[in-house]
Design a protein around this motif. Structure first.
Motif, PDB file in Angstrom:
ATOM      1  N   GLY A 165       0.817  -1.202   0.000  1.00 19.18           N
ATOM      2  CA  GLY A 165       0.000   0.000   0.000  1.00 19.18           C
ATOM      3  C   GLY A 165       0.853   1.256   0.000  1.00 19.18           C
ATOM      4  O   GLY A 165       2.060   1.211   0.236  1.00 19.18           O
ATOM      5  N   ALA A 166       0.220   2.377  -0.290  1.00 15.82           N
ATOM      6  CA  ALA A 166       0.844   3.694  -0.143  1.00 15.82           C
ATOM      7  C   ALA A 166       0.047   4.438   0.912  1.00 15.82           C
ATOM      8  O   ALA A 166      -1.181   4.546   0.807  1.00 15.82           O
ATOM      9  N   ALA A 167       0.731   4.940   1.945  1.00 11.07           N
ATOM     10  CA  ALA A 167       0.009   5.470   3.102  1.00 11.07           C
ATOM     11  C   ALA A 167       0.570   6.810   3.543  1.00 11.07           C
ATOM     12  O   ALA A 167       1.713   7.165   3.227  1.00 11.07           O
ATOM     13  N   LYS A 168      -0.258   7.555   4.295  1.00 15.42           N
ATOM     14  CA  LYS A 168       0.152   8.833   4.861  1.00 15.42           C
ATOM     15  C   LYS A 168      -0.828   9.236   5.954  1.00 15.42           C
ATOM     16  O   LYS A 168      -1.885   8.620   6.110  1.00 15.42           O
ATOM     17  N   SER A 169      -0.455  10.262   6.683  1.00 13.04           N
ATOM     18  CA  SER A 169      -1.389  10.860   7.630  1.00 13.04           C
ATOM     19  C   SER A 169      -2.536  11.489   6.847  1.00 13.04           C
ATOM     20  O   SER A 169      -2.401  11.821   5.668  1.00 13.04           O
ATOM     21  N   SER A 170      -3.677  11.645   7.506  1.00 15.68           N
ATOM     22  CA  SER A 170      -4.842  12.250   6.862  1.00 15.68           C
ATOM     23  C   SER A 170      -5.227  13.514   7.610  1.00 15.68           C
ATOM     24  O   SER A 170      -5.290  13.524   8.835  1.00 15.68           O
ATOM     25  N   GLY A 171      -5.465  14.574   6.870  1.00 21.30           N
ATOM     26  CA  GLY A 171      -5.859  15.823   7.500  1.00 21.30           C
ATOM     27  C   GLY A 171      -4.679  16.491   8.186  1.00 21.30           C
ATOM     28  O   GLY A 171      -3.546  16.425   7.717  1.00 21.30           O
ATOM     29  N   ALA A 172      -4.943  17.114   9.317  1.00 25.99           N
ATOM     30  CA  ALA A 172      -3.901  17.871  10.004  1.00 25.99           C
ATOM     31  C   ALA A 172      -2.846  16.992  10.646  1.00 25.99           C
ATOM     32  O   ALA A 172      -1.785  17.469  11.051  1.00 25.99           O
ATOM     33  N   GLY A 173      -3.112  15.681  10.759  1.00 23.01           N
ATOM     34  CA  GLY A 173      -2.156  14.808  11.436  1.00 23.01           C
ATOM     35  C   GLY A 173      -2.141  15.079  12.920  1.00 23.01           C
ATOM     36  O   GLY A 173      -3.137  15.491  13.513  1.00 23.01           O
ATOM     37  N   GLY A 174      -0.980  14.837  13.543  1.00 28.74           N
ATOM     38  CA  GLY A 174      -0.884  15.032  14.982  1.00 28.74           C
ATOM     39  C   GLY A 174      -1.654  13.993  15.773  1.00 28.74           C
ATOM     40  O   GLY A 174      -1.839  14.124  16.975  1.00 28.74           O
ATOM     41  N   GLY A 175      -2.094  12.940  15.105  1.00 30.60           N
ATOM     42  CA  GLY A 175      -2.959  11.916  15.691  1.00 30.60           C
ATOM     43  C   GLY A 175      -4.058  11.576  14.708  1.00 30.60           C
ATOM     44  O   GLY A 175      -3.872  11.661  13.495  1.00 30.60           O
ATOM     45  N   ASP A 176      -5.228  11.219  15.209  1.00 32.24           N
ATOM     46  CA  ASP A 176      -6.379  10.884  14.375  1.00 32.24           C
ATOM     47  C   ASP A 176      -6.056   9.757  13.394  1.00 32.24           C
ATOM     48  O   ASP A 176      -5.438   8.778  13.771  1.00 32.24           O
ATOM     49  N   CYS A 177      -6.446   9.920  12.131  1.00 32.41           N
ATOM     50  CA  CYS A 177      -6.411   8.809  11.171  1.00 32.41           C
ATOM     51  C   CYS A 177      -5.262   8.927  10.173  1.00 32.41           C
ATOM     52  O   CYS A 177      -4.794  10.019   9.847  1.00 32.41           O
ATOM     53  N   GLY A 178      -4.859   7.767   9.670  1.00 34.57           N
ATOM     54  CA  GLY A 178      -4.025   7.670   8.492  1.00 34.57           C
ATOM     55  C   GLY A 178      -4.778   6.888   7.435  1.00 34.57           C
ATOM     56  O   GLY A 178      -5.723   6.150   7.742  1.00 34.57           O
ATOM     57  N   ILE A 179      -4.371   7.067   6.173  1.00 35.73           N
ATOM     58  CA  ILE A 179      -5.045   6.358   5.081  1.00 35.73           C
ATOM     59  C   ILE A 179      -3.999   5.561   4.301  1.00 35.73           C
ATOM     60  O   ILE A 179      -2.817   5.900   4.288  1.00 35.73           O
ATOM     61  N   ALA A 180      -4.469   4.496   3.665  1.00 35.97           N
ATOM     62  CA  ALA A 180      -3.629   3.713   2.765  1.00 35.97           C
ATOM     63  C   ALA A 180      -4.429   3.413   1.514  1.00 35.97           C
ATOM     64  O   ALA A 180      -5.624   3.097   1.587  1.00 35.97           O
ATOM     65  N   LEU A 181      -3.786   3.529   0.354  1.00 37.35           N
ATOM     66  CA  LEU A 181      -4.392   3.169  -0.919  1.00 37.35           C
ATOM     67  C   LEU A 181      -3.678   1.930  -1.435  1.00 37.35           C
ATOM     68  O   LEU A 181      -2.452   1.894  -1.518  1.00 37.35           O
ATOM     69  N   ILE A 182      -4.455   0.908  -1.796  1.00 39.58           N
ATOM     70  CA  ILE A 182      -3.889  -0.386  -2.153  1.00 39.58           C
ATOM     71  C   ILE A 182      -4.712  -0.998  -3.278  1.00 39.58           C
ATOM     72  O   ILE A 182      -5.886  -0.643  -3.478  1.00 39.58           O
ATOM     73  N   ASP A 183      -4.098  -1.906  -4.033  1.00 35.15           N
ATOM     74  CA  ASP A 183      -4.803  -2.602  -5.115  1.00 35.15           C
ATOM     75  C   ASP A 183      -5.929  -3.441  -4.528  1.00 35.15           C
ATOM     76  O   ASP A 183      -5.715  -4.201  -3.571  1.00 35.15           O
TER      77      ASP A 183
END
Length: 368
Positions: free
Chosen positions: A312-330
């Motif tokens: 997958g390719a992933a990163k923090s979502s929104g402002a970061g500092g916590g909360d959610c991260g997202i991943a995009l995958i086949d």
């Protein structure tokens, strides 16, 4: 009784840069909602939410005074949405009425976990949509966006308003923020009706189609974060550390990366989108280096590294500092090992999916 729903959101790419006029981001609506119901009443109206009966507030010290920060209190967004929608209703010649307004939210868990899914934007949009129907105002999607954006901005005072776009239009959205200085000046010269019918400088909302083979995974780190406060700190860092050149470099990087990601959506190219996601996280890490504001927490870094191990390719979502991260995958990949690995390190996979655009509500491909 009238009932209206608005979905939550997640930022996919372009965070922080999108706060500046005309800089792009990608945001997606997710299939958890805020529902607002309105029913006529007499004597006294009410605003009730079982989720928000006890809501925490922030405050700071200004001299010897305690100053409260209401930007994380959902009732202030509801009241702002009511005030602006009713102002528009009066301009349109509609008499105002008494009503009971009830709010129900899926965006936070029943045990009080706050996932950072854009509840303030969703409750603003849902309130405007419900009152739009209650008063028979017949607002278009564009007008709903603009009125909700004004109401949200009156409370939060900063941000891009991309979360409002996701809650209004649904689906995957390429978003560029309008000129807020123009809006502030225009509000002194124009009625709400006139503002809703004007083009807003730099505003651009394009509905995107995700590649058929792309799957969105969402992980919650267990640590809530305040977008408004993090955006404040990034803004403060420009004035206190004289890093304007670095900040402009970040904006240029983000713009170039987002254009490649948007092109990837248009072409249905998952690999191009994934590479753009990785590049965007690198740009956010550069922003952290010169601002001193932690965006990718240790938990978000773990989330990203695990996703990469499983394709997958992933990163923090929104402002970061916590909360959610997202991943995009086949979509063809077996994601169970990835989700199990997240769970093993304390990252909670959220069983959410994209809330698609309503083709009957959104008649335009690009909105200004």
């Amino acid at each position: 009784m009238i009932e209206a729903k608005a979905p939550g959101k997640l930022y996919i790419a372009g965070e922080y840069a999108v706060v500046e006029t005309g800089h792009p981001a990608i945001v997606v609506a997710i299939n958890q909602f805020v529902t607002v119901s309105v029913s006529a009443t007499t004597g006294y109206g009410s605003i009730v939410s079982k989720q928000y009966q006890e809501n925490s507030i922030y405050w700071q010290r200004v001299g010897d005074e305690i100053v409260f920060d209401d930007r994380d209190n959902p009732f202030h967004y509801i009241l702002s949405a009511i005030r602006l929608t009713e102002k528009y209703a009066r301009e349109m010649g509609h008499p105002l009425a008494l009503y009971d307004l009830k709010v129900d939210s899926d965006l936070d868990s029943e045990d009080g976990k706050k996932y950072g899914l854009g509840s303030s934007a969703a409750v603003t949009v849902a309130t405007v949509k419900a009152l739009n129907e209650f008063y028979g105002l017949h607002m278009t999607a564009d007008q709903l966006y603009k009125l909700s954006a004004i109401a949200h901005l009156d409370v939060q005072g900063n941000g891009s308003l991309g979360d409002i776009a996701a809650s209004v239009y649904g689906g995957w959205v390429a978003y560029r923020s309008f000129d807020k200085q123009w809006l502030a000046a225009a509000r002194r010269q124009h009625t709400i009706t006139e503002l809703l019918n004007r083009d807003w400088p730099q505003l651009d909302i394009e509905l995107l189609t995700a590649p058929a083979n792309m799957e969105l995974l969402i992980g919650w780190t267990g640590s809530p974060a305040s977008t408004a406060h993090l955006v404040d700190r990034i803004a403060d860092s420009q004035t206190t550390t004289n890093k304007e050149t670095d900040y402009q470099n970040f904006l240029h990087q983000s713009d170039a990366i987002l254009e490649r990601i948007i092109a990837g959506f248009r072409a249905g190219d998952l690999e191009a989108i994934q590479q753009g996601i990785r590049d965007n996280q690198d740009a956010l890490n550069y922003l952290t280096q010169f601002s001193g504001v932690e965006i990718e927490t240790p938990a978000l870094l773990q989330l990203r590294k695990i996703a990469e191990q499983y394709g997958g390719a992933a990163k923090s979502s929104g402002a970061g500092g916590g909360d959610c991260g997202i991943a995009l995958i086949d979509r063809a990949a077996d994601v169970k090992p990835l989700l199990a690995a997240w769970t093993a390190v304390g990252i909670e996979p959220l069983p959410l999916s994209v809330h698609e655009s309503d083709p009957h509500q959104v008649a335009q491909h690009s909105v200004r």
